[in-house]
Design an enzyme around this catalytic site. Sequence first.
Site, PDB file in Angstrom:
ATOM      1  N   LYS A 195      24.306  44.348  40.247  1.00  0.00           N
ATOM      2  CA  LYS A 195      25.040  43.366  39.976  1.00  0.00           C
ATOM      3  C   LYS A 195      24.741  42.364  40.990  1.00  0.00           C
ATOM      4  CE  LYS A 195      29.581  44.727  38.371  1.00  0.00           C
ATOM      5  NZ  LYS A 195      29.879  43.685  37.270  1.00  0.00           N
ATOM      6  N   GLU A 244      40.790  43.672  37.800  1.00  0.00           N
ATOM      7  CA  GLU A 244      40.747  43.482  36.237  1.00  0.00           C
ATOM      8  C   GLU A 244      42.165  42.596  35.383  1.00  0.00           C
ATOM      9  OE1 GLU A 244      37.927  46.101  34.575  1.00  0.00           O
ATOM     10  OE2 GLU A 244      39.038  47.810  35.741  1.00  0.00           O
ATOM     11  N   ASP A 299      37.888  56.657  38.263  1.00  0.00           N
ATOM     12  CA  ASP A 299      36.895  55.924  38.057  1.00  0.00           C
ATOM     13  C   ASP A 299      36.094  54.602  38.793  1.00  0.00           C
ATOM     14  OD1 ASP A 299      36.601  54.881  34.985  1.00  0.00           O
ATOM     15  OD2 ASP A 299      37.536  52.560  35.711  1.00  0.00           O
ATOM     16  N   HIS A 311      31.810  52.364  42.611  1.00  0.00           N
ATOM     17  CA  HIS A 311      32.030  51.408  42.813  1.00  0.00           C
ATOM     18  C   HIS A 311      32.588  50.456  43.589  1.00  0.00           C
ATOM     19  CE1 HIS A 311      30.950  51.436  38.277  1.00  0.00           C
ATOM     20  NE2 HIS A 311      32.147  51.411  37.704  1.00  0.00           N
ATOM     21  N   LYS A 319      44.284  47.412  36.761  1.00  0.00           N
ATOM     22  CA  LYS A 319      44.014  47.210  35.506  1.00  0.00           C
ATOM     23  C   LYS A 319      44.990  46.109  35.558  1.00  0.00           C
ATOM     24  CE  LYS A 319      40.494  50.459  34.142  1.00  0.00           C
ATOM     25  NZ  LYS A 319      39.566  49.437  33.610  1.00  0.00           N
TER      26      LYS A 319
HETATM   27  C1  BG6 Z   1      33.580  50.796  34.888  1.00  0.00           C
HETATM   28  C2  BG6 Z   1      35.022  51.483  34.669  1.00  0.00           C
HETATM   29  O1  BG6 Z   1      32.412  51.855  35.381  1.00  0.00           O
HETATM   30  O2  BG6 Z   1      33.739  49.983  34.789  1.00  0.00           O
HETATM   31  C3  BG6 Z   1      35.667  51.017  34.177  1.00  0.00           C
HETATM   32  O3  BG6 Z   1      35.161  52.871  34.052  1.00  0.00           O
HETATM   33  C4  BG6 Z   1      35.825  49.244  34.383  1.00  0.00           C
HETATM   34  O4  BG6 Z   1      37.640  50.951  33.288  1.00  0.00           O
HETATM   35  C5  BG6 Z   1      34.512  48.716  34.649  1.00  0.00           C
HETATM   36  O5  BG6 Z   1      36.376  48.717  33.322  1.00  0.00           O
HETATM   37  C6  BG6 Z   1      34.100  47.594  34.779  1.00  0.00           C
HETATM   38  O6  BG6 Z   1      33.281  46.757  34.961  1.00  0.00           O
HETATM   39  P1  BG6 Z   1      33.099  45.398  35.220  1.00  0.00           P
HETATM   40  O7  BG6 Z   1      31.475  45.401  35.405  1.00  0.00           O
HETATM   41  O8  BG6 Z   1      33.748  45.174  34.181  1.00  0.00           O
HETATM   42  O9  BG6 Z   1      33.509  45.070  36.448  1.00  0.00           O
END
Ligand code: BG6
Length: 489
Positions: free
Chosen positions: A182, A216, A235, A240, A336
Amino acid sequence: MVSRVIPVDPFDLVVFGGTGDLAKRKILPGLYIRFLAGQMPAESRIIGAARAELTDEGFRALVAAALSEFVAKDKQDAAVITQFLGRLHYVAIDATGEGGWPQLASLMRTGVVRAFYFSVAPTLFGDLAERLHAHDIADEHSRIVVEKPFGRDLASARALNAVLAEHFHESQIYRIDHYLGKETVQNLMAVRFANILFEPLWNAQYVDHVQITVAETVGVNGRGAYYDKSGAMRDMVQNHMMQLLCLIAMEPPYKFDPDAVRDEKLKVIRALEPVPAEDIVRGQYRGAGRKDGPEAASYLEDCGNPQSRTESYLALKVRVANWRWQGTSFYLRTGKKLRARTSEIAIIFKEAPHSIFGEDEGWKANVLAIRLQPNEGMNLTVMIKEPGPGGMRLTEVPLDMSFAEALGEEGMDIPDAYERLIMDVIRGNQTLFMRGDEVEAAWAWTDPIIEGWEARGDKPRGYDPGSSGPEDALMLLHRDGRRWREIRE
Ligand code: BG6
Ligand code: NDP
């Protein structure tokens, strides 16, 4: 401002799982956009591979449909799409069998970069590595791109590293964490290491605490079976959010070189303290009451397991045990079906050591907020005098920079993470990919946290869809005399 495009070397990229969801939504649209931008040399080729018996034409039709669905309408240029589709081929292959491999071997050219994208279930990564080797398709210059999840604990990550290492050198393995692709995440390094302004303040003496939020609005979106075995920790946090934390907390690398950067990130992960139970809040979204339809479903309905204790929300207080960050709390939260889709890192600075303006004059701490998505940008709050004759009242003003607005009249085209990362693979640049030891260190920190809540039999707290998460997460900061920043776009 138009971004500079430096064409990469010609390549053959084999996408295993080329007919799957990720390939259709991200990988192939990303490659098309790079082709449109002139970055992908015309003599390059993309070879889809999966078990389905498709011809080249059949695969091209599938990709054409994916481009029309997942590429922005203003980027869909019919003539360029036709040229791009002409670069596509397909081989029917079973990762676990011998069929198709000789055909793939005969398709590969010499004199171009060979890359292999493993966009299949992780259980097949080892099979692919082994067969690429057995059929002499990969050589010492080839690269493999490995999707997440990279293991589900330290033992499985070690086993996977070991299988890959049997056939590929570490310098050939590109473990994807799309957050590193990103634009704003890369910008974190530019902000920290290309400006003298922040570095002197970037430590426990001046930083009160850090908040990292990845919120999210979507639920588990048809991925319930996968997600229920992972939860927010596996996840989002182990990968991340850990990467975001590393980029904030790491020491300046001696240069912008893949191993120099990854060495510094590794030191942060190794310095993470174990997290006690009272610093963990797990949540699960409830159903949306009177509403109907799939978006009203609770987590338990979405994942299809009425007994599930998997968390769709996680908040943690994390400490980095080193000189720079002694005593500083890093609060992480992700979930989420929250109020808004927003990812942000906020550095909350300490109060000035002595206020000459008195307690009631409206003084607030400076905050540097780095917005990853949406509306990528940075916002630094500073205190000024409230205009007018009312005496020395202070007010907070934002030094607000939206990257899109700041970098050009029409805004800069911010590339999708996958576009950037795939081009880095072709260039042979591993800076934005996780090294094997980094992934293992991240699991070594994560495993005891998960084992702890499993041993205690902790149940996640319920939270309403559209909220900011469970009430207990508020307490995590209240207890320390702090509060979360609002979740909003
Ligand atoms: C993914 C996860 O790696 O990243 C998902 O498995 C999540 O659950 C997604 O929704 C979020 O990515 P971004 O780029 O939409 O923030
Ligand atoms: P899908 O189930 O949509 O696609 C799987 C692909 O693999 C299909 O092309 C399938 O085609 C192929 N495949 C399945 N079995 C075999 C086999 N034995 N040999 C060769 N090919 C096979 O999965 P996704 O695209 O969603 O996920 C792919 C990878 O990306 C996974 O590792 C996932 O964890 C990761 N990922 C996915 C994300 C997403 O948003 N989708 C996000 C982040 C990571 P066929 O059945 O014809 O063989």
